[in-house]
Enzyme design. Structure first.
Site, mmCIF file in Angstrom:
data_model
loop_
_atom_site.group_PDB
_atom_site.id
_atom_site.type_symbol
_atom_site.label_atom_id
_atom_site.label_comp_id
_atom_site.label_asym_id
_atom_site.label_seq_id
_atom_site.Cartn_x
_atom_site.Cartn_y
_atom_site.Cartn_z
ATOM 1 N N LYS A 191 0.716 -1.181 -0.113
ATOM 2 C CA LYS A 191 0.140 -0.198 0.017
ATOM 3 C C LYS A 191 0.935 1.252 -0.196
ATOM 4 O O LYS A 191 2.150 1.160 0.229
ATOM 5 C CB LYS A 191 -0.971 -0.053 1.104
HETATM 6 C C1 LIG Z 1 -4.446 -5.267 1.124
HETATM 7 C C2 LIG Z 1 -5.857 -5.316 1.353
HETATM 8 C C3 LIG Z 1 -6.692 -5.839 2.472
HETATM 9 C C4 LIG Z 1 -5.665 -6.413 3.530
HETATM 10 O O1 LIG Z 1 -4.955 -5.618 4.251
HETATM 11 P P1 LIG Z 1 -3.920 -6.229 5.173
HETATM 12 O O2 LIG Z 1 -3.266 -5.053 6.008
HETATM 13 O O3 LIG Z 1 -2.954 -6.949 4.531
HETATM 14 O O4 LIG Z 1 -4.590 -7.198 6.275
HETATM 15 C C5 LIG Z 1 -8.037 -5.946 2.550
HETATM 16 N N1 LIG Z 1 -8.694 -5.466 1.820
HETATM 17 C C6 LIG Z 1 -8.089 -4.794 0.661
HETATM 18 C C7 LIG Z 1 -9.101 -4.292 -0.418
HETATM 19 C C8 LIG Z 1 -6.692 -4.880 0.401
HETATM 20 O O5 LIG Z 1 -6.449 -4.395 -0.842
#
Ligand SMILES: *Cc1c(COP(=O)(O)O)cnc(C)c1O
Length: 386
Positions: A191
């Site tokens: 992210k």
């Molecule tokens: C990356 C992502 C998650 C999960 O995030 P984590 O911090 O790895 O648990 C959940 N929903 C979406 C849409 C994502 O892109």
């Protein structure tokens, strides 16, 4: 046999690279030197800075966005017998959070242009058992939560936001997280901002945040850090309900505070690079680029393109051609209902989800990317018929 000389070797272009500088190294080192590395004062700092930045009354830091989604459903007391509408077109964690609380995920289709749920795609999925909808701001494209709320509020259906990818995106002039719903964010390195692993739940009111803080720490009425600060061990905690260990560490939070300070410049750079892609690919037949939706701005967490029949090769062939040229890409967002773990929840056809998932792909986009890099990627796509 010919071999490439050093100068002819193509420099690989990665999909994504986290932006971590000396300030982050300093901040984490200071926490290490302080002797308090678990959840403590830095987590509090990060929560306050984050809430202020997105315009929410409060925010609770947790170990991942998945944990934040799970926590949001617990706070809303969603459980067995309840239905929660989610997009299949999302990372599987959106569905998994619903399964963790014993509720039933119901898949709604998405809009072809934004990849997001809309009031129109949600409406046919609502039943008298629907308790909540998890709206995903997919790949950072902000969903139109106002029109979704117009549908859900009168029906008594709670709107939760999966904002894993959407830090810094805006809708109707406000940042995602600031629209009065529970919104879950991710700090996984894929992210825009990272704490290694980590998540945040922004909340519309403080009472809810108090319960969220207890649930994230085993249901304890007094946090470990507060007991430590009280000194002497004469503050006894109570466990009123079953909680979880969803804690973030102070090491992660210190990193998060510094990363959050970079948000404005990171997004400005991403938007400039995204505009560079949009410009270079605008006349390529059969290619549609992700773009800002009406009344919203995108952080371009992921820059995706969609191919249609006008394009001379398949998505997978284009990915292979780019890979041969040293350009990393990923298939577009997954369709959860096509995975073995998601199949059992699927009842209706999801034509747009399947089409988007099989014809879209994510192109490289990272802070240090150059215009030459953009040219290289765009030329391969534009030259696909040669
Ligand atoms: C990356 C992502 C998650 C999960 O995030 P984590 O911090 O790895 O648990 C959940 N929903 C979406 C849409 C994502 O892109």
């Amino acid at each position: 046999m010919t071999t490439l000389s050093q100068s002819e070797e193509v420099r690989p272009i990665p999909l994504m690279r986290p932006m971590i500088g000396e300030a982050e190294v300093e901040a984490v080192s200071a926490v290490l030197r302080s002797g308090w590395v678990a959840q403590g004062p830095r987590v509090g700092d990060f929560e306050r800075t984050f809430a202020k930045r997105v315009g929410a009354p409060d925010a609770v830091a947790v170990s991942s966005c998945t944990a934040a989604l799970h926590l949001a459903l617990l706070l809303m007391r969603v459980g067995p017998g309840d239905e929660v509408v989610v997009p299949s077109f999302s990372f599987i964690a959106t569905t998994n959070a619903v399964v963790y609380v014993g509720a039933t995920p119901v898949y709604a289709d998405v809009d072809l242009v934004t990849g997001n749920l809309t009031a129109t795609t949600i409406a046919p999925c609502l039943t008298e058992r629907t308790r909540a909808v998890i709206v995903v701001h997919q790949a950072g494209v902000p969903a139109d939560i106002a029109s979704i709320a117009e549908l859900c509020d009168p029906a008594g259906v709670t709107v939760l936001e999966d904002a894993a990818c959407a830090i810094g995106s805006t809708m109707h002039g406000a940042m995602i997280g600031g629209h009065g719903n529970l919104a879950a964010f991710s700090f996984h390195p894929r992210k825009i901002l990272t704490t290694g692993e980590g998540g945040m739940l922004s909340l519309p009111d403080r009472t809810l945040a108090e319960r969220a803080r207890r649930l994230r720490e085993h249901g304890m009425s007094v946090s470990a850090a507060e007991r430590h600060n009280a000194g002497g061990g004469m503050v006894f905690e109570e466990y009123a309900e079953t909680g979880y260990n969803f804690r973030m560490t102070d090491l992660q939070a210190a990193l998060g505070v510094v990363q959050l300070g970079r948000l404005g410049s990171l997004i400005a750079r991403r938007r400039a690079l995204a505009a560079g892609y949009q410009f270079r690919l605008q006349d390529v037949n059969g290619v549609t680029c992700v773009a800002d939706p009406p009344e919203g701005t995108c952080n371009f967490q992921s820059f995706w393109i969609r191919l249609d029949t006008g394009f001379p090769m398949s998505r997978n062939d284009l990915m292979a051609r780019l890979a041969d040229a040293g350009v990393a890409t990923r298939r577009g967002i997954m369709a959860t209902h096509l995975e073995p773990a998601g199949k059992r929840w699927c009842t209706d056809a999801l034509p747009v989800t399947e089409r988007l998932s099989s014809t879209s792909m994510i192109l490289p986009l990272f802070h240090e990317m150059t215009c030459d890099d953009l040219d290289r990627v765009a030329e391969i796509i534009a030259g696909a018929d040669r």
